[in-house]
Design an enzyme around this catalytic site. Sequence first.
Site, PDB file in Angstrom:
ATOM      1  CG  MET A  39      -1.876  -1.201   1.179  1.00 46.54           C
ATOM      2  SD  MET A  39      -3.440  -0.913   2.015  1.00 46.54           S
ATOM      3  CE  MET A  39      -2.877  -0.624   3.664  1.00 46.54           C
ATOM      4  N   GLY A  40       2.153   1.070  -0.413  1.00 47.82           N
ATOM      5  CA  GLY A  40       3.063   2.211  -0.491  1.00 47.82           C
ATOM      6  C   GLY A  40       3.613   2.608   0.865  1.00 47.82           C
ATOM      7  CB  ALA A  41       3.926   4.564   3.324  1.00 51.24           C
ATOM      8  N   GLY A  45      11.404  -2.749   5.197  1.00 46.28           N
ATOM      9  CA  GLY A  45      10.656  -4.010   5.254  1.00 46.28           C
ATOM     10  C   GLY A  45      10.131  -4.390   3.876  1.00 46.28           C
ATOM     11  CG  HIS A  46       7.070  -2.065   2.048  1.00 45.75           C
ATOM     12  ND1 HIS A  46       7.036  -0.956   2.841  1.00 45.75           N
ATOM     13  CD2 HIS A  46       5.842  -2.641   2.140  1.00 45.75           C
ATOM     14  CE1 HIS A  46       5.831  -0.843   3.390  1.00 45.75           C
ATOM     15  NE2 HIS A  46       5.098  -1.855   2.997  1.00 45.75           N
ATOM     16  N   GLY A 157       5.175 -10.137   3.871  1.00 48.27           N
ATOM     17  CA  GLY A 157       6.024 -10.083   5.052  1.00 48.27           C
ATOM     18  C   GLY A 157       5.404 -10.839   6.224  1.00 48.27           C
ATOM     19  CD  GLN A 158       7.731 -14.356  10.727  1.00 47.13           C
ATOM     20  OE1 GLN A 158       8.795 -14.719  10.223  1.00 47.13           O
ATOM     21  NE2 GLN A 158       7.568 -14.250  12.030  1.00 47.13           N
ATOM     22  CB  SER A 196       4.086   2.737   7.226  1.00 50.12           C
ATOM     23  OG  SER A 196       3.979   1.578   6.497  1.00 50.12           O
TER      24      SER A 196
END
Length: 291
Positions: A39-41, A45-46, A157-158, A196
């Site tokens: 979802m961006g931001a 992590g992403h 992501g976990q 985020s």
Amino acid sequence: MRTKKLFSKVEIFKTKASLQTHLQKARSAGKKIALIPTMGALHEGHLSLLEYAKPISDLRVCSIFVNPTQFNDPKDLEKYPRPIENDINLLESVGCDVLFLPSVEEMYPDKNEHWHIDLGELDQIWEGEKRPGHFQGVTQVVYKLFTLVQPHIACFGQKDFQQVMVIKRMIEIKDLPIELAICPIIRDKDGLALSSRNMRLSDDGKTKALALSRSLRYVKDHIHDQVDLKEIKNDALKLLTATAGITVEYFAICESSSLKEVNQIDFDKQHVVLVTAWVEGVRLIDNMIIT
Ligand code: PAF
């Protein structure tokens, strides 16, 4: 002499049709496609999901779409950060091939679209209980993305453990030929899981929030055959609540795939500890696999 790193351009598609044409060519050329829905931001992590996908795919497609159907509170949806220029720069810094950046109308042409997938209790407990309808919204948009992109691999992501279990269940129910990659939680040097939401915490709040990962670690470190799970859980909770300014929403030791809370560990199965707590008005979630 220092050389300036040249970032490759990410190809941006805003419509389903243009994305599909592009991906069709890649598929025909035998390329293995990885999808990283977001979802961006974007944060580290992403980016770790994109790094994870790199050696196991030929084409990485990241989607950025703030999905309205998974928000219970319209204010939350409105407040959700949308730093798109920065996100594009970050995607280019990790060599992402494709960005899918649709509008709400593109994803939901029918405003009254109804969706329900029977996930049993999985979407009713924990996060599902606190945020009714949230996981139906998540499965709705992820299913749309899966159908559109038809990825070989999908990376999640976990950190959002229940979300991953929900998506795993959806893949099973719909019998989708997609490999689900569950990528490890990325923590800062002190152990705080990246999110985020952390940017809404003060330095003091970040220090307080470390109690979450400390309590999870406590359980992991104390699990063994003869263990009294109730005692371990109470001790971990004491550790958590001893920090002023933390309000715990739930803390549970669960079997991983059903997310049912357990009183005893079956060492043949995977177990996870889930925690959700509020710090400085920010709702934080974290988890740790313990067996
Ligand atoms: O985890 C998220 O960012 C979202 O829930 C997802 C999977 C991109 C669906 O909107």
